[in-house]
Each structure stands twice: as structure tokens, then as C-alpha cells.
Design an enzyme around this catalytic site. Structure first.
Site, short mmCIF file in Angstrom:
data_model
loop_
_atom_site.label_atom_id
_atom_site.label_comp_id
_atom_site.label_asym_id
_atom_site.label_seq_id
_atom_site.Cartn_x
_atom_site.Cartn_y
_atom_site.Cartn_z
N THR A 31 0.89 -1.16 -0.03
CA THR A 31 0.07 0.11 -0.09
C THR A 31 0.84 1.43 -0.07
O THR A 31 1.77 1.25 0.50
CB THR A 31 -1.04 0.18 1.48
OG1 THR A 31 -1.69 -1.27 1.11
CG2 THR A 31 -1.77 1.14 1.40
N THR A 34 4.41 4.22 -3.52
CA THR A 34 5.51 3.56 -4.21
C THR A 34 5.07 2.09 -4.70
O THR A 34 5.00 1.72 -5.85
CB THR A 34 6.71 3.48 -3.31
OG1 THR A 34 6.91 4.32 -2.55
CG2 THR A 34 7.95 2.88 -4.07
N ALA A 88 7.73 1.55 2.33
CA ALA A 88 8.16 1.81 3.97
C ALA A 88 8.44 3.42 4.00
O ALA A 88 8.65 3.86 3.25
CB ALA A 88 9.45 1.13 4.23
N ASP A 89 8.23 3.72 5.44
CA ASP A 89 8.45 5.01 5.79
C ASP A 89 9.85 5.40 6.21
O ASP A 89 10.39 6.44 6.16
CB ASP A 89 7.23 5.49 6.86
CG ASP A 89 6.04 5.18 6.31
OD1 ASP A 89 5.68 5.92 5.35
OD2 ASP A 89 5.34 4.18 6.81
N LYS A 100 6.83 1.28 9.28
CA LYS A 100 5.58 1.33 7.99
C LYS A 100 4.31 1.67 8.54
O LYS A 100 4.00 1.67 9.96
CB LYS A 100 5.26 -0.06 7.34
CG LYS A 100 6.54 -0.39 6.47
CD LYS A 100 6.12 -1.73 5.84
CE LYS A 100 4.98 -1.92 5.05
NZ LYS A 100 4.56 -0.82 4.16
N GLY A 101 3.35 2.09 8.00
CA GLY A 101 2.15 2.37 8.33
C GLY A 101 1.65 3.89 8.41
O GLY A 101 0.41 4.30 8.91
N LEU A 102 2.38 4.96 7.83
CA LEU A 102 2.01 6.00 7.49
C LEU A 102 0.98 6.31 6.90
O LEU A 102 0.03 7.05 6.82
CB LEU A 102 3.11 7.23 7.26
CG LEU A 102 4.20 7.28 8.56
CD1 LEU A 102 5.08 8.53 8.03
CD2 LEU A 102 3.67 7.56 9.77
N GLY A 103 0.70 5.17 5.80
CA GLY A 103 -0.55 5.24 4.95
C GLY A 103 -1.47 4.45 5.73
O GLY A 103 -2.87 4.19 5.09
N GLU A 109 -0.62 -5.37 6.30
CA GLU A 109 0.76 -5.28 5.70
C GLU A 109 1.91 -6.17 6.35
O GLU A 109 2.43 -7.03 5.84
CB GLU A 109 1.60 -3.80 5.44
CG GLU A 109 0.90 -2.85 4.51
CD GLU A 109 1.47 -1.49 4.58
OE1 GLU A 109 1.22 -0.73 3.66
OE2 GLU A 109 1.92 -1.11 5.54
C1 5RP Z 1 1.35 2.27 4.25
C2 5RP Z 1 2.66 2.11 4.25
C3 5RP Z 1 3.34 2.58 3.15
O1 5RP Z 1 4.33 1.48 2.71
C4 5RP Z 1 4.37 3.69 3.42
O2 5RP Z 1 3.72 4.63 4.16
C5 5RP Z 1 5.10 4.14 2.23
O3 5RP Z 1 4.29 4.99 1.40
P1 5RP Z 1 4.95 5.65 0.19
O4 5RP Z 1 5.29 4.74 -0.57
O5 5RP Z 1 3.53 6.36 -0.28
O6 5RP Z 1 5.92 6.50 0.53
O7 5RP Z 1 3.44 1.62 5.30
O8 5RP Z 1 0.68 1.73 5.48
#
Ligand code: 5RP
Length: 231
Positions: A31, A34, A88-89, A100-103, A109
Site C-alpha cells: 500500500t 510506491t 516503507a516510511d 511502516k504504516g503512515l499510509g 501489511e
Molecule cells: C502504508 C505504508 C506505506 O508503505 C508507507 O507509508 C510508504 O508509503 P509511500 O510509498 O507512499 O511513501 O506503510 O501503510
């Protein structure tokens, strides 16, 4: 780095990871922005004849995969995933531990990553850190009942400013599983295993966003190309 450059880098890493997938595989679909590029590339490959099944890590990725034409499955039919690909963040240099998990999709996941024989992480060059927590908070998914008590116990573990995540409109963010997320700012985390152990013991916590010893490899897209990191 401009956001155009960053998106181009994310896309490069994502497409390279998608090209690791082979016919016959069950693929964990991550998610985020990326992972969205990876789903897009897998859709192109499916249109060219690649035969796979995907297991999405969020409702959003499910929508994207269906639009891309990727056939989907679930754990009732497949207990094991051949390859999971996700963003990943933060990625810790050396250990390849992740935040992870800012989304907001960390629970699914992590279940998908745990079920995967190979867990490939795709990031741009802004994500590597020396210590987890340098930039990102640790998202902690909690059940809503008694969240105020759960937040106090997280604060006792060293988290600052623990509060429920809200969306841009200020409404409470609810995960696909119906829970809340408490974003916990610990600052640089010297011993993530010890912190994870403490958080895991708190009743009310469903899961936290530290992915420790889970990544098989990380593709880091830089202006000079994609670096492959292994633990
Ligand atoms: C979602 C996540 C994402 O993988 C993480 O936030 C990275 O997001 P992005 O690819 O938009 O930078 O952990 O829960």
C-alpha cells in the site's frame, strides 16, 4: 529533491521489483504511492501474459489491483505468499528494520509480510535512516475501546504527543479493519526489539509499525540508480 524526482525514483524501484515476479506466484500487494507504481507495472505484465494472483494489503490496493486487471485471491485459498512487495516510511541501514504504516495499512501489511517467503521493500532515497524513529513516528493500531488508557501506556514506553490519527478534514482515521491509529513519536530508537516487546504487551494494541527482521531485501532508488540492500 523535487517531488517529481522523488516520484520518478519510487517508480523506478517499484517497476524493478514488479519485474522480479514470475508466473505462478502469489504476490502480496503493498500500500502507498510506491506500491501503487508496482501494482501498475504488474497490471501491464498481466496484460502481457503474466499469470499471478495478488493478495492486497488494503482496500485501496485492492481497488488499484482490480483496475489494473490483476486477479486476486486471499488466505482462505493460499496460506503462503511467494513474494510481497511494499513501500516503507523508514529503513534502518544495516538491519533493514522498517517503520511502516503512515499510509494506515500496517496490520494487513505485516500479516502479508509474515506470510511471504520473500519480502521486497521499495523506497526512494529519503527513507534510509541510521536509527528507526529519526523522522517517522511509530504508528500503533489500537482498538477504540479504552484507547485513552492505551495511549497512556504508550506514553509510559517513551512516546511523546500520542494522539489518534485524523484525516485532512480532521475526522478520526479508521483503518480498513475498523481500528484507530496512535502515532507515537519516540525519536531515534536505540533498541527497537525491546520497544516492540513492551508495546506488544499492552492490551488494546493490535499491532505496531516496526517491521523487525522481516525484509528480505530493500530496493533504494537514488539519482544514480537502484541500490539492492540485503540484511
Ligand atoms: C502504508 C505504508 C506505506 O508503505 C508507507 O507509508 C510508504 O508509503 P509511500 O510509498 O507512499 O511513501 O506503510 O501503510
Amino acid at each position: 529533491m523535487s517531488s517529481t524526482d522523488m516520484n520518478a525514483h519510487k517508480r523506478t524501484a517499484a517497476r524493478e521489483a514488479a519485474d522480479m515476479v514470475k508466473s505462478g506466484m502469489v504476490v502480496g500487494l503493498g500500500t502507498g504511492s510506491t506500491a501503487a507504481y508496482m501494482i501498475e507495472r504488474l497490471g501491464e505484465r498481466v496484460a502481457e501474459g503474466l499469470e499471478i494472483f495478488g493478495i492486497p494489503t488494503s482496500d485501496d490496493s485492492e481497488d488499484k489491483a482490480l483496475k489494473a486487471g490483476i486477479p486476486l485471491t486471499d488466505f482462505s485459498a493460499h496460506r503462503r505468499i511467494d513474494i510481497a512487495i511494499d513501500g516503507a516510511d523508514e529503513v534502518q541501514r544495516g538491519s533493514l528494520n522498517l517503520i511502516k504504516g503512515l499510509g494506515g495499512a500496517l496490520l494487513r501489511e505485516k500479516i502479508v509480510a509474515q506470510a511471504a517467503k520473500r519480502f521486497v521493500v521499495i523506497v526512494d532515497g529519503t527513507k534510509p535512516v541510521d536509527l528507526l524513529g529519526e523522522r517517522a513516528p511509530v504508528p500503533v493500531e489500537v482498538i477504540s475501546f479504552g484507547w485513552e488508557c492505551t495511549a497512556e501506556l504508550l506514553a509510559a514506553c517513551g512516546a511523546r504527543g500520542v494522539k489518534p490519527r485524523t484525516d485532512r478534514a480532521g475526522s478520526l482515521f479508521v483503518t480498513d479493519t475498523g481500528n484507530m491509529i496512535l502515532d507515537c513519536h519516540f525519536g531515534p530508537i536505540e533498541n527497537p526489539e525491546k520497544l516492540a516487546d513492551k508495546i506488544d504487551r499492552i492490551v488494546g494494541v493490535v499491532e505496531h509499525g516496526m517491521f523487525l527482521n522481516m525484509a528480505s531485501e530493500v530496493l533504494v532508488a537514488t539519482p544514480d540508480g537502484v541500490e539492492h540492500w540485503e540484511p
